[in-house]
Design an enzyme around this catalytic site. Sequence first.
Site, mmCIF file in Angstrom:
data_model
loop_
_atom_site.group_PDB
_atom_site.id
_atom_site.type_symbol
_atom_site.label_atom_id
_atom_site.label_comp_id
_atom_site.label_asym_id
_atom_site.label_seq_id
_atom_site.Cartn_x
_atom_site.Cartn_y
_atom_site.Cartn_z
ATOM 1 N N HIS A 154 -10.619 2.777 -0.639
ATOM 2 C CA HIS A 154 -10.745 2.339 0.743
ATOM 3 C C HIS A 154 -11.567 1.058 0.771
ATOM 4 C CE1 HIS A 154 -10.024 4.110 4.925
ATOM 5 N NE2 HIS A 154 -8.910 4.179 4.243
ATOM 6 N N HIS B 294 0.822 -1.210 0.000
ATOM 7 C CA HIS B 294 0.000 0.000 0.000
ATOM 8 C C HIS B 294 0.862 1.268 0.000
ATOM 9 C CE1 HIS B 294 -3.628 2.349 0.963
ATOM 10 N NE2 HIS B 294 -2.801 3.092 1.693
#
Lengths: 742, 236
Positions: free
Chosen positions: A94, A48
């Site tokens: 998200h 990430h």
Amino acid sequence: MTSAPSPEPLHRALGMTDEEYAAAVDKLDGREPNRTELAMFAAMWSEHCSYKSSKVHLRTLPTEGPQILVGPGQDAGVVDVGGGTACVFKIESHSHPSAIEPYQGAATGVGGIIRDILSMGARPAALLDPLRFGPLDDPRNRYLFSGVVAGIGGYGNCIGVPTVGGEVKFAACHGPNPTVNVLCLGFAKADRVQVGRRGGEGNVLVLIGAATGRDGIGGVSVLASRTIEEDAHESRPSVQIGDPFAEKLLVEACLELADRGLLWGIQDLGGAGLTCAMSESAARAGVGADLDLDAVPLREPGMEPFEILTSESQERMLAIVRPEDAEAVEEVCTRWGLRASRIGKLRGGSVLVVRHGGEVVARLPARALADEGPEYDRQHEPPSGLARLREEDPADAPAPASLEDAFLEVLGSPGVASMRWVYEQYDSLVQGGTVLGPGADASVIRLEGTIRAVAVSTDGNGRFALLDPYLGGAHAVAEAARNVATAGARPLAVTNCLNFGNPERPEVMWQFAEAVRGMGAACRALGTPVTGGNVSFYNESGDSAVYPTPVVGVVGLLDDYRLLVRHAFPSGGLSIYLLGRTLPELGGSQYADVLLGNVTGKPPALDLDAEAALHRFLYDCARQDHLASAHDCSDGGLAITLAESAIAGGVGFTVASPEPSLPAHVALFSESASRVVVTVRPGRESEFESLAGFHSVPYSRLGLTGGSRLRFEGAFEVDLSDALVVFEGAIPSRMAGERVAG
Amino acid sequence: MAEARVGVVTFPGSLDDRDALRAVAFMGGEPVAVWHQATTLDGVDAVILPGGFSYGDYLRTGAIARFAPVMAAVQEFASGGGPVLGICNGFQILCEAGLLPGALIRNRGLAFVCRWIHIRSEGLPGSADAPRGEVLHIPVKHGEGQFVASAEELERIESEGLVAFRYCSAEGMVDERFNPNGATHGIAGVRNEAGNVLGMMPHPEHAVDPDLGPTGGQHVLEWLLAAARARVGAVT
């Protein structure tokens, strides 16, 4: 007696491979990292944060152009929109937190992207939310859908940033792994944009906003960089909790600090929390930093250093201020009711030194964390079976028994139907800049005090990308840019959110590489460089991965928003034209998905030069005010495009087939690219046609607006009111009785 | 003639404060930003409590804002006959402060709703621009906009003509189908007995500029500015 199995080494539990651990030791000149340092490496070297699997491909994207003020590498991209104003924008995902806890996952996604815009010194001015879920006949999918929408609304509405657009699509593969993306754009004076500066030794680090708690620990490494499996509910503590009121105060305080010139630098706290903010700030400035964890306000006692350093508690910003300004900064924060704590300072050299209880608990080079993470050129190869899937052309399937029924079924399918149920839960009006809100091709936000406006749209077609990821990536750019051009704006730049499965699988990596290659080609052809974005991998569970879903956001500029072109038919008696050519292209179409239940064949071809010419033509048409309406032709093809313009305007139409040589269902539902349905202002037809000739844009005159029926000559016709009920009723009827979460 | 000065209060969590300031200027008034910790209103001729989520509205909408220091000054201004307009969260605050009757609770549909709707003016005191029966096209955007009152209070509100607006069709027909939040008797706005304090859930400040959409909000702001100008005239 058997001995207990030896415990898993800590670095593996934190998601690091043995090779990565060895590399970390190397960065510390042969010293083994302690627990705290290891947690910092694990967070910053997670997929990430480090983009370790993607950056080799992302580097190939075009990033430069005269309109670009700030390209990739900062918190958000910045384009020049004239008059000394900069537009700052970025998209993020998200998805992983939202799969676990839809309301908070989506809400904190909104909060995170807003802080990205804020950290460039811009006032967040609009949000768009591209979403993907599993089919709504499954109660869990309804729960995720309603929870995510409520979370986006709950946060966005409370913070005063309008949610002006987005899109929602449904496919079985997004059931276990919904895709939740959020784009934010904001505005700043071009000379006030905050970009990372060099140097700054002695400047003070001031942590502003919420206290730091145990929420979101491991968010980036545990949640976002792994697949979600059966025990997903145990990850709930890794989902952050949002407080939009605190964020609203944070926005106002930070903008006041920027306005008053009190900031030397500013950084948001998002994934990997303080570790990321500290190491990126210091690495960008080319210096080191001292950090005193005892000065960080905590929500609970007894937090360990690694918890404080990697907590993803929301609503925090890190300001870097000159020592003489620190007091003024604290005063502004106090006025907004916010905590401001001096937690450290920049120092010469390049090392981060972290203290806790008076002891040094971590000492490591900032660049090692921020810039020198691992990088992989992972193996990639096409999925087996793809060639066979592409051979099965839905255009070869028999025609539907009833064209009218087929039309109504496509019109009422959740991927096409009205999303009013969604966007009415979002405040799309606050800030008073919304010229064109949700439900149109693009959303349009005016620049305060001017007649200029920014048009923005997001798009991405997972079915196309599954069948041909190169074309899927190119189509995403082309369609988002076309949406912006359809409104009359000139597309300027791109941000992208790349949602894929597990990059360690060669077929996923191939999809990714191809999609990026396609995006790059389209961005070059359309003159819209990439300013940044986000990669979301590991969107899979068990053997189910999401469609490869490159979602593209395009920002464009309207010189005069009064010349904006809307998609509704404004009145009867107008000539309807189709721009572009209709080919027998049903591969990956909405029609094939809904009527045939398959996602097969080849996606529509894309001629990027023709696409670029179409955009220039639309832009000229808008400036010369030739058009009464314009609507991008995409999901569901021509039939659905015409119906949407008719429903929006409350005006029917009569049209002939755009391509009489094709079977009616193929002509009406084909999703051939680079097409737009327009109506021309009365008396402007010949000027319009000669301008189309000048730009070499093919066109055909289909018919006229008017009446209360949708009439497809030689095929079928339905009442406008019946179409309206099907279009508007599809989502509410499926969601009836679903309680709003949160 | 001096310009009517209209104060717009910013509470922590106010969201439509800048929009209200902009709308006042658009309509020809002089906007004045008022901070929630102010103890005087600095001689303004009218006050707007804007929309938003004051203090996050985590307790009950408007329940904390009514205790802000500025509210004492607003109370005093209102009791002296000064025109006060509460929009959305501002309406909720006025109800909590006891300046208007009734209360606002969660929408019947439980979800936030942002929608362009129609309201029918039931007569604004002293306004020629929005006579009884005029239909205004205006947006709502709220999660807690369902107007309720006790049976006796509702009786008083109706009998004393305190209803300022009701949700209605484009043609002015009041019916549950056009009621976005389940408000009792379709009530979208109420005023006090003296007629100088008005609260409403719809957002007039978002419906003044024809470049952005319908302009049903102009009538409401014209009423406020007319009342404010009357005070300017009275003072000079």
